[in-house]
Design an enzyme around this catalytic site. Structure first.
Site, short mmCIF file in Angstrom:
data_model
loop_
_atom_site.label_atom_id
_atom_site.label_comp_id
_atom_site.label_asym_id
_atom_site.label_seq_id
_atom_site.Cartn_x
_atom_site.Cartn_y
_atom_site.Cartn_z
N PRO A 1 1.08 -1.04 0.03
CA PRO A 1 0.02 0.08 -0.09
C PRO A 1 0.90 1.25 0.01
CG PRO A 1 0.01 -0.88 2.03
CD PRO A 1 0.49 -1.96 1.38
N ASP B 1 5.59 3.32 2.39
CA ASP B 1 4.81 2.34 2.50
C ASP B 1 3.87 2.57 3.68
OD1 ASP B 1 3.90 -0.41 3.42
OD2 ASP B 1 5.94 -1.55 3.25
N HIS B 2 2.69 2.37 3.57
CA HIS B 2 1.73 2.92 4.76
C HIS B 2 1.61 1.89 5.72
CE1 HIS B 2 -0.96 5.54 6.41
NE2 HIS B 2 -1.70 5.82 5.31
N ARG B 3 2.28 0.73 5.42
CA ARG B 3 2.08 -0.48 6.72
C ARG B 3 2.93 0.00 7.70
NH1 ARG B 3 3.74 -5.86 3.59
NH2 ARG B 3 5.28 -3.96 2.77
N VAL B 4 4.20 0.70 7.27
CA VAL B 4 5.14 1.20 8.23
C VAL B 4 5.18 2.49 8.92
CG1 VAL B 4 7.74 1.20 8.64
CG2 VAL B 4 6.72 -0.45 7.07
#
Length: 384
Positions: free
Chosen positions: A181, A356-359
């Site tokens: 994402p 990276d939107h997860r991080v």
């Protein structure tokens, strides 16, 4: 006792490579640290050094030059004086299986691409065997098994060329990246002071170090300092959790004749501008000559991709796994800017950071970009 020679991992995402041949003769004595064999990754030949000393004994029936090999595969041994491969293989064959397990019961591991290809072709992995010397099933084993199945109108299946395999690796990495994402933050840098600093340093470094300072060198240094200033973004995603990087290594995208490579400038935050420029120049030359080593492309926190030299004003880049950030740099040029109530021409440098939107969340990414812009607009900080 003989020591196995295994295929190393060529990069964070690579699972296989092309065996390019031994650099020592069978039976020749090898000293730890000497070049032992060559591998091709994305069409770049890398020399792999021996990790131990001994007499080279290539595996009988092992890979020939041009063969596909997988990470961890045994391709030979470093043996004691007088020890032969047949003795080594016999000893390995006599090893006891783990408690409650028989050799026949052990499943053969398979790469993710092999599992996906087997599923798409309707082939059971249990019916597929790895190539001689292989420790697990790879995609080419599945293709070979598929070609061996009876068909009403059989069509010869050609193995992919070395160039096609290299492109396939790049494609697999991009597919992996695009599933991440992404979001993007962008800004334009007032590059007036940055350009002036480069013009002043250019003849000094050319005379002192024999290296031509580039805008990329200043960007690498500024980006590494911004990572140190904002450690909350200097992280990556691994096994379901956010993991911090302990370093500020920066990757630089380099286009060769056939492939896109990302050599890594290590500890860029600690290098002086001259030392950084020398390191960058050496890595770019190695990339273009196809002499990058396996470790030259590993461990970066962030990659810089600069298309300004090609007349590109701005673009958005795709992440380079496992990194959580990639900086896309456009053309440095004069553009109309509103200053008070007037429109003036100002030298600007467009930046876009893919995240990276997860991080990393939006505010953290914005603060990182803010720190980067501030450093580039007050570039004397790069010399401290």
């Amino acid at each position: 006792m003989a020591i196995e020679i295994n295929v190393p991992r060529l990069g964070w995402s690579s699972e296989d490579g092309i065996f390019a041949g031994w650099l020592k003769q069978p039976g020749e004595r090898v000293v730890s640290g000497e070049p032992l064999f060559a591998l091709e990754s994305d069409k770049v030949t890398m020399e792999v050094e021996a990790l131990d000393s001994g007499i080279l004994r290539p595996l009988e029936g092992g890979p020939a030059a041009g063969a596909l090999v997988v990470v961890g595969q045994v391709i030979g041994y470093l043996a004691a004086e007088g020890e032969q491969v047949a003795e080594i293989a016999s000893a390995a064959a006599g090893a006891e299986p783990a408690a409650g397990e028989t050799a026949a019961a052990r499943p053969t591991p398979a790469s993710p691409r092999a599992r996906a290809r087997a599923k798409s072709l309707g082939i059971e992995l249990a019916a597929v065997s790895p190539a001689p010397g292989g420790r697990r099933i790879v995609e080419e084993d599945v293709l070979r098994a598929a070609a061996a199945l009876p068909k009403p109108a059989a069509v010869p299946v050609e193995a992919p060329s070395v160039a096609a395999r290299g492109r396939r690796v790049i494609a697999a990495r991009l597919e992996e990246s695009f599933r991440t994402p992404h979001f993007y933050v962008q800004a334009d840098v007032n590059a007036t002071a940055l350009a002036r600093l480069r013009e002043e340093l250019l003849p000094v470094l050319l005379e002192r170090d024999g290296v031509r300072l580039s805008v990329n060198d200043l960007l690498i240094k500024a980006t590494a300092l911004a990572l140190r200033a904002r450690p909350e973004v200097n992280r990556y995603w691994r096994d379901g959790e956010s993991v911090p990087w302990e370093t500020a290594h920066i990757g630089l995208a380099v286009q060769t004749e056939e492939n896109l490579l990302v050599p890594v400038i290590r500890d860029a935050d600690r290098l002086g501008v001259g030392a950084l420029a020398r390191a960058r120049q050496a890595l770019v030359e190695k990339s273009q000559a196809g002499r990058l080593q396996a470790g030259d492309s590993e461990g970066a926190s962030l990659t810089i991709s600069n298309l300004g030299a090609f007349g590109v004003d701005r673009f958005q880049a795709i992440l380079n796994p496992p990194q959580s950030l990639i900086l896309a740099v456009g053309r440095m040029a004069k553009r109309p800017v509103v200053e008070g109530d007037a429109v003036v021409a100002r030298l600007t440098l467009p930046l876009s950071v893919s995240v990276d939107h997860r991080v990393i969340d939006g505010v953290a990414a914005a603060r990182f970009l803010e720190a980067l812009v501030q450093t580039l607009e007050a570039p004397l900080r790069l010399l401290l």
